[in-house]
Design a protein around this motif. Structure first.
Motif, PDB file in Angstrom:
ATOM      1  N   ASP A   1       0.842  -1.193   0.000  1.00 65.13           N
ATOM      2  CA  ASP A   1       0.000   0.000   0.000  1.00 65.13           C
ATOM      3  C   ASP A   1       0.879   1.246   0.000  1.00 65.13           C
ATOM      4  OD1 ASP A   1      -2.492  -1.059  -0.200  1.00 65.13           O
ATOM      5  OD2 ASP A   1      -3.026  -0.845   1.908  1.00 65.13           O
ATOM      6  N   TYR A   2       0.277   2.367  -0.341  1.00 60.72           N
ATOM      7  CA  TYR A   2       0.988   3.645  -0.296  1.00 60.72           C
ATOM      8  C   TYR A   2       0.044   4.716   0.245  1.00 60.72           C
ATOM      9  CZ  TYR A   2      -1.532   4.509  -4.701  1.00 60.72           C
ATOM     10  OH  TYR A   2      -2.504   4.654  -5.652  1.00 60.72           O
ATOM     11  N   LYS A   3       0.614   5.766   0.795  1.00 57.06           N
ATOM     12  CA  LYS A   3      -0.185   6.842   1.359  1.00 57.06           C
ATOM     13  C   LYS A   3      -0.901   7.577   0.233  1.00 57.06           C
ATOM     14  CE  LYS A   3       2.933   7.441   5.290  1.00 57.06           C
ATOM     15  NZ  LYS A   3       3.860   8.346   6.009  1.00 57.06           N
ATOM     16  N   THR A   4      -2.194   7.758   0.410  1.00 61.72           N
ATOM     17  CA  THR A   4      -2.989   8.354  -0.653  1.00 61.72           C
ATOM     18  C   THR A   4      -4.202   9.062  -0.060  1.00 61.72           C
ATOM     19  OG1 THR A   4      -4.123   7.858  -2.751  1.00 61.72           O
ATOM     20  CG2 THR A   4      -4.350   6.242  -0.974  1.00 61.72           C
ATOM     21  N   ASP A   5      -5.065   9.583  -0.927  1.00 62.33           N
ATOM     22  CA  ASP A   5      -6.236  10.331  -0.468  1.00 62.33           C
ATOM     23  C   ASP A   5      -7.255   9.423   0.207  1.00 62.33           C
ATOM     24  OD1 ASP A   5      -6.222  13.236  -1.160  1.00 62.33           O
ATOM     25  OD2 ASP A   5      -5.702  12.440  -3.121  1.00 62.33           O
ATOM     26  N   VAL A   6      -7.989  10.019   1.127  1.00 60.45           N
ATOM     27  CA  VAL A   6      -8.994   9.275   1.881  1.00 60.45           C
ATOM     28  C   VAL A   6     -10.065   8.698   0.964  1.00 60.45           C
ATOM     29  CG1 VAL A   6     -10.798   9.461   3.634  1.00 60.45           C
ATOM     30  CG2 VAL A   6      -8.616  10.593   3.997  1.00 60.45           C
TER      31      VAL A   6
ATOM     32  N   ILE B   1      -1.373  -6.853   4.410  1.00 58.64           N
ATOM     33  CA  ILE B   1      -0.547  -5.697   4.052  1.00 58.64           C
ATOM     34  C   ILE B   1       0.896  -5.989   4.449  1.00 58.64           C
ATOM     35  CG2 ILE B   1      -0.205  -3.212   4.274  1.00 58.64           C
ATOM     36  CD1 ILE B   1      -2.858  -3.951   2.994  1.00 58.64           C
ATOM     37  N   ALA B   2       1.740  -6.203   3.454  1.00 59.63           N
ATOM     38  CA  ALA B   2       3.139  -6.516   3.720  1.00 59.63           C
ATOM     39  C   ALA B   2       3.954  -5.273   4.031  1.00 59.63           C
ATOM     40  CB  ALA B   2       3.746  -7.254   2.528  1.00 59.63           C
ATOM     41  N   MET B   3       3.601  -4.164   3.377  1.00 60.24           N
ATOM     42  CA  MET B   3       4.327  -2.911   3.637  1.00 60.24           C
ATOM     43  C   MET B   3       3.479  -1.729   3.168  1.00 60.24           C
ATOM     44  SD  MET B   3       7.349  -2.965   0.725  1.00 60.24           S
ATOM     45  CE  MET B   3       7.834  -4.676   0.979  1.00 60.24           C
TER      46      MET B   3
ATOM     47  N   LYS C   1       4.998   1.253  -6.838  1.00 54.51           N
ATOM     48  CA  LYS C   1       5.122   0.659  -8.175  1.00 54.51           C
ATOM     49  C   LYS C   1       6.454  -0.061  -8.326  1.00 54.51           C
ATOM     50  CE  LYS C   1       5.720   3.601 -11.426  1.00 54.51           C
ATOM     51  NZ  LYS C   1       5.441   4.709 -12.367  1.00 54.51           N
ATOM     52  N   GLU C   2       7.528   0.528  -7.806  1.00 54.53           N
ATOM     53  CA  GLU C   2       8.845  -0.106  -7.903  1.00 54.53           C
ATOM     54  C   GLU C   2       8.904  -1.390  -7.080  1.00 54.53           C
ATOM     55  OE1 GLU C   2      11.369   0.650  -9.916  1.00 54.53           O
ATOM     56  OE2 GLU C   2       9.975   2.106 -10.777  1.00 54.53           O
ATOM     57  N   MET C   3       8.259  -1.385  -5.927  1.00 54.17           N
ATOM     58  CA  MET C   3       8.209  -2.597  -5.108  1.00 54.17           C
ATOM     59  C   MET C   3       7.503  -3.724  -5.866  1.00 54.17           C
ATOM     60  SD  MET C   3       9.732  -1.966  -2.244  1.00 54.17           S
ATOM     61  CE  MET C   3      10.192  -0.627  -1.108  1.00 54.17           C
ATOM     62  N   VAL C   4       6.409  -3.375  -6.516  1.00 56.61           N
ATOM     63  CA  VAL C   4       5.658  -4.367  -7.300  1.00 56.61           C
ATOM     64  C   VAL C   4       6.508  -4.869  -8.457  1.00 56.61           C
ATOM     65  CG1 VAL C   4       3.644  -4.726  -8.769  1.00 56.61           C
ATOM     66  CG2 VAL C   4       3.412  -3.423  -6.647  1.00 56.61           C
ATOM     67  N   ALA C   5       7.185  -3.952  -9.147  1.00 60.40           N
ATOM     68  CA  ALA C   5       8.005  -4.325 -10.298  1.00 60.40           C
ATOM     69  C   ALA C   5       9.139  -5.267  -9.911  1.00 60.40           C
ATOM     70  CB  ALA C   5       8.569  -3.073 -10.959  1.00 60.40           C
ATOM     71  N   ASN C   6       9.526  -5.226  -8.637  1.00 54.98           N
ATOM     72  CA  ASN C   6      10.584  -6.109  -8.147  1.00 54.98           C
ATOM     73  C   ASN C   6      10.040  -7.374  -7.496  1.00 54.98           C
ATOM     74  OD1 ASN C   6      13.532  -4.899  -8.352  1.00 54.98           O
ATOM     75  ND2 ASN C   6      12.124  -3.178  -8.046  1.00 54.98           N
ATOM     76  N   GLY C   7       8.741  -7.632  -7.686  1.00 58.40           N
ATOM     77  CA  GLY C   7       8.158  -8.882  -7.245  1.00 58.40           C
ATOM     78  C   GLY C   7       7.943  -9.018  -5.756  1.00 58.40           C
TER      79      GLY C   7
END
Length: 289
Positions: free
Chosen positions: A184-189, A209-211, A220-226
């Motif tokens: 997950d990432y910090k985003t709008d409510v 939620i892993a991180m 996106k970079e975390m996802v791209a790195n599997g």
């Protein structure tokens, strides 16, 4: 009182700190303190008290801080209207822009507009959509670019609509999502509520939620790195190779989407610079910039 005195009161009320106020106004602390004392002497009131908790405004100070906000707003409107008499598309355009749009779409848009109207300057404030919405509501910005369904009673124009997707390095089965690591990432409510509601309609168990990272790009970079999957608007995933994407739908099979809007006050169109900017944006395909 001078114009700068109202700015001192307004900024000090927001910061509650002599040091931070001096830094924001590019003046020394002794100069700021001396000017504040002169204002108190001129008005014959105590404006602030200084203690361990920083600057505390007196009731008289609270009143003056509110007056300062009103005075600065009136002065800004007067200057803008005077410039408008010359029928020029000039002066400063005040924009409030959500973080994502400010990074990926705003630079090209401002260059396009500046090429047509070189006398225009820009004052841009960025942040989460909820904060930009508040700036627009208080008329601190002329035009706002906001992602999500905010209840705005005045003028708005749909810029584009994105699909909400599950993105992953390897193919995933949506039925297995509760067992898979999610990033997950910090985003709008409002966006968070949209995703949470979709999840609640489909699954009994909460997500794993892993991180949680600070920005969508990091996610996106975390996802791209599997390292896990993410649920993101499609615009985040453009030009990213090697990712699997599943566009989500609600219980009725309708695409789950997020809209991006341009919002503004109808009254602000009396300013040539705002009217020109709104017209330009309406004619452009912002998504393709």
């Amino acid at each position: 009182m001078e114009d700068r005195d109202w700015m001192i009161l307004h900024t000090l009320y927001k910061e509650k700190s002599i040091t931070k106020t001096a830094q924001r106004l590019f003046i020394s602390q002794p100069t700021l303190t001396k000017r504040l004392q002169q204002i108190e002497k001129e008005l014959e009131v105590k404006i602030v008290d200084r203690g361990f908790k920083g600057v505390q405004f007196t009731p008289e100070g609270e009143y003056l801080a509110k007056c300062a906000e009103d005075m600065l707003h009136r002065l800004r409107v007067i200057k803008e209207n005077l410039k408008n008499f010359h029928h020029q598309v000039a002066r400063t355009l005040r924009l409030g822009v959500s973080n994502f749009i400010s990074k990926y779409k705003l630079p090209a848009l401002l260059k396009y507009f500046k090429d047509q109207y070189p006398q225009v300057e820009f004052q841009v404030k960025t942040g989460y959509s909820r904060d930009i919405f508040a700036l627009l509501y208080s008329q601190e910005v002329h035009v706002a670019f906001i992602r999500g369904e905010y209840n705005w009673p005045d003028q708005k124009h749909l810029l584009f609509e994105e699909n909400i997707c599950v993105a992953s390095k390897q193919e995933v089965d949506l039925e297995q999502l509760p067992q898979l690591p999610r990033i997950d990432y910090k985003t709008d409510v409002l966006y968070r509520q949209l995703v949470d509601n979709w999840w609640a309609e489909r699954y009994i168990h909460p997500p794993y939620i892993a991180m949680v990272v600070d920005q969508g790009d990091t996610c996106k970079e975390m996802v791209a790195n599997g390292l896990g999957y993410a649920i993101m608007p499609s615009l985040f995933l453009e030009n990213v190779k090697g990712l699997h994407k599943i566009c989500l739908t609600d219980k009725k099979g309708r695409p789950l989407t997020q809209k991006t809007w341009m919002m503004y006050h109808q009254d602000s169109l009396t300013l040539n610079v705002v009217n020109a900017f709104v017209d330009v944006v309406k004619q452009l395909d912002i998504y393709s910039l």
